[in-house]
Write an enzyme that holds these catalytic residues in place. Structure first.
Site, PDB file in Angstrom:
ATOM      1  N   GLU A 149      19.453  81.394  34.024  1.00 25.45           N
ATOM      2  CA  GLU A 149      20.222  81.502  32.470  1.00 25.45           C
ATOM      3  C   GLU A 149      20.111  83.001  32.193  1.00 25.45           C
ATOM      4  O   GLU A 149      19.209  82.721  31.456  1.00 25.45           O
ATOM      5  CB  GLU A 149      20.407  80.434  32.042  1.00 25.45           C
ATOM      6  CG  GLU A 149      21.265  80.052  31.363  1.00 25.45           C
ATOM      7  CD  GLU A 149      21.069  79.614  29.809  1.00 25.45           C
ATOM      8  OE1 GLU A 149      20.946  80.474  28.593  1.00 25.45           O
ATOM      9  OE2 GLU A 149      20.944  78.786  29.285  1.00 25.45           O
ATOM     10  N   CYS A 198      21.282  79.934  23.231  1.00 26.71           N
ATOM     11  CA  CYS A 198      22.246  80.992  23.729  1.00 26.71           C
ATOM     12  C   CYS A 198      23.918  80.523  23.886  1.00 26.71           C
ATOM     13  O   CYS A 198      24.510  80.770  24.431  1.00 26.71           O
ATOM     14  CB  CYS A 198      21.745  80.567  25.235  1.00 26.71           C
ATOM     15  SG  CYS A 198      22.063  78.689  25.769  1.00 26.71           S
TER      16      CYS A 198
END
Lengths: 475, 475
Positions: B237, B274
């Site tokens: 990720e 994020c």
């Protein structure tokens, strides 16, 4: 699934340049992206009908280019159109929807939870490398293409150089059918030649790759996909030796059946199957050989495959501790059929003996003293598409132990049947740890193959009419 | 999920060498491989209880190393132990079983079908790279670790260099809990240092990698995994700018709320999330700025992250067509909070403006004339974890159009809420096309994350007692 090494092939003069193909694939992906599963089911049915209707034209061309018998090709075409219709059916019934709904929950223990509904969307244009050994089932309209279309992706197929005329004819039958159905004919396009294939893998407009072929060729293309500035999923089905373990009880109770079954399985399709049993552990090689029927095989796909087979066979036979146990000369354009022999002791010294795929009608018998030895040499084994236990009439402790040992390495584990003949169904799994597959969590056969070409999206707090139909309250 | 660039860190003297760690991980994987889901549920519950019981020791260490407020850390720890218990619950109820059964069918249209039962098995030892910005939730016992354990894999965690003491303490709490529960303590091991991390990615004993961190670092490790002789799945990720589109109706009807919500969301956790909204399309930047509340942010995770933020902010502000619209000086060890501005015209010239992640409390307002412009510049956009539409009270055509435009690029699509604050649930999706994720068909948050670490196996014609319990007739 193995195939002959590709050769550069000149495209037909009328073929558009790759850049045009990819631009059209992008536009076609955009049009099919929001299609309903019912729309796609209809397209797949139209394609299946068109293929069936063209059987009289397709099969002679396939026979000329692959030397496969007409009966086999007829069966393979039936399998291919059945596959189209199976995906169509599962689309129509919603079985391929991947839906998870979490309603809003103010009391969710980690804090109030919003309404979240997860389903999947297509990845975009998919590049498919067709295989040489199944000109229909893994060809232009084969499993990868059909699962990508079912997923709502446009497809660019890189034709296998072993059957260019069949590839073009299949593509033109499909294009006409799509046009008749009012769909964009660019949904499925054909490219040819190694260079265009490699260039397409690297192109940012391609969003995923499906590949069926040799470990070496697949590994190279996998590296290209991974080396992009924007890496994409690469679903490669590469090499496999499909080990079989004949247990002591199996040999004692079903020896003759096992020897017969083995002979039929490893020579089927002249051994040009990805699931061919290439390594068989037996307690007594001499007795096993004595029980085997005469060996025969038909012609190889083409001269290059035949040469590759002869070379691979000689290489394996030249390894320390390996001997040719039986070799039936083919002659007259037919390949030799060969059974090689070795021992668990030799495999302990040279583990690659049991992971070396020989693409053709040959198999390696490995004599063991105890199943401990088999378990030990399987410990270093890599991945394989299938693992088979040939046991006695009842499942005993030996059988359980060998089933478990093979489960560590195989995508499909079989009891008292043979690995060749891969059914297409919902529960089928065709893949496995490297090198059986570059993506061991996925399958390239069966309806689950569709999930390779869709990605999940969670919709948070989105009102009913903004949601994809699959996750609406009222569908 | 972004994090500071890793630095080499000396391992604690007592730490075993990597080779020993990996040998132990292999042995532990073998022991947990055949555990029942109920066994693993119990282990996860034990781990959650141990972590909760150690909160008084863990949180002060976390606070010292990350400067995150204690309240935030307390909430994050609760999220982390909730996550363990959610996976435990889903294991216990069988919700994570992935079962497909096709009974034998002599009339299957492509030919008689054998009995085929498909379920999944663990991949083997998993390597997890912990993140810097969530020391618990994406730390040693974070989402990747918990989903890998739930999958039945052993785990080696590469500690994030931003919180070494917390990592070691968490690992020791976990090891003690596992030992108390009678499980192999080697089920979860810690390694430290860039070199050991990279070496572990390349080691044949590691069968999958989970990574949460920067695009650059993740891309390098992804290349290592893909470059192995036996490539393995790499679940990374990486970066995300999480675009938000404020529609004309949204601005007209909910302008003040949107400006408030935006200010809270992009400064939350000092912008070190994020899912921080890094790019916001608005019809009128001046009006939007005027509606915004005063901006504040807490300290950054560490000096390196603070420096990285300042540099990234200056770089973005120096781009043609970008200006600083508001900058609240932090001073006293706090970061500046910044809002930058540009236009769709500038983005058309320099598409990277909207895909450049600035990890910290800054965001870029993009002024548009019409939503056609927004749709156009989003066309070249890459992948992102989230895409948000801030519309009016009702979903109108503009909103529908923007939801659809963002669905092409995002793993989570949000209406009238903000992307920060990622709930852990069954329907959650955290991922997206590159660079949001290296594996867009998977998620790193939510219970579906478990499927990254298991691979399907089809059992053909296997008698009842040779089948995994999940696919038996009598379970």
């Amino acid at each position: 699934m193995h195939s002959a090494p590709p050769a550069t092939l000149t495209s037909a003069p009328a073929a558009p340049p790759l850049d045009t193909v990819l631009a059209r694939a992008t536009a076609a992906a955009e049009r099919i992206r929001t299609s309903s599963p019912a729309d796609r089911a209809r397209l797949l049915t139209v394609l299946a009908d068109a293929l069936d209707a063209a059987a009289g034209r397709l099969i002679p061309v396939a026979h000329r280019e692959t030397h496969l018998p007409e009966a086999r090709l007829t069966g393979e075409l039936a399998r291919t159109t059945f596959q189209c219709r199976l995906f169509a059916d599962r689309l129509a019934t919603g079985a391929l929807d991947d839906v998870r709904i979490d309603h809003a929950d103010p009391d969710w223990p980690m804090g109030a939870r919003p309404d979240i509904r997860r389903t999947t969307v297509p990845l975009g244009p998919v590049l498919v490398f067709a295989a040489g050994n199944f000109p229909f089932a893994f060809g232009v309209l084969g499993g990868d293409t059909v699962s990508a279309l079912a997923a709502g992706c446009s497809v660019v197929v890189k034709a296998h150089p072993g059957h260019p005329a069949l590839s073009r004819l299949t593509a033109s039958v499909a294009a006409a059918a799509l046009a008749d159905a009012g769909a964009a004919p660019d949904l499925l396009q054909l490219i040819e030649g190694e260079r265009d294939g490699a260039d397409a893998v690297r192109d940012h407009r391609i969003k995923a790759v499906g590949f069926t072929g040799s470990t070496r060729g697949g590994h190279q293309l996998f590296q290209l996909a991974a080396g992009r500035p924007d890496p994409i999923p690469f679903y490669g089905e590469l090499g496999s030796t499909n080990p079989v373990v004949v247990t002591p009880a199996g040999w004692a109770e079903r020896g003759a059946d096992i020897a017969d079954g083995f002979a039929a399985s490893f020579t089927l399709g002249s051994g040009q199957f990805c699931t061919q049993p290439g390594v068989v552990f037996v307690p007594d090689v001499d007795a096993f050989l004595a029980a085997m029927p005469p060996l025969v095989a038909g012609p190889m796909l083409d001269a290059r495959t035949a040469t590759g087979y002869a070379t691979a066979l000689d290489d394996l036979a030249a390894q320390d501790g390996v001997r040719v146990a039986a070799r039936t000369p083919g002659g007259d354009g037919l390949p030799d059929v060969a059974v090689l022999r070795t021992t668990t002791e030799a495999v302990r010294t040279t583990p690659s003996l049991i992971s070396t795929e020989v693409f053709g009608p040959a198999s390696l018998l490995v004599e063991y003293g105890t199943l401990d030895e088999v378990e030990e040499v399987l410990g270093d084994f890599e991945g394989t598409l299938t693992g088979t236990v040939q046991g006695g009439h009842a499942l005993d402790e030996d059988g359980l132990r060998m089933l478990d040992a093979l489960t560590r390495h195989a995508g499909r584990v079989i009891w008292n049947e043979w690995p060749t003949g891969v059914t297409v169904s919902d529960a089928q799994q065709h893949g496995g740890p490297w090198p059986a597959s570059t993506a061991p969590t996925t399958t390239s056969v069966g309806t689950a193959a569709v999930h390779r070409f869709r990605r999940p999206v969670a919709f948070q707090n989105v009102p009913e009419r903004g949601l994809p139909p699959a996750v609406r309250d009222r569908r």
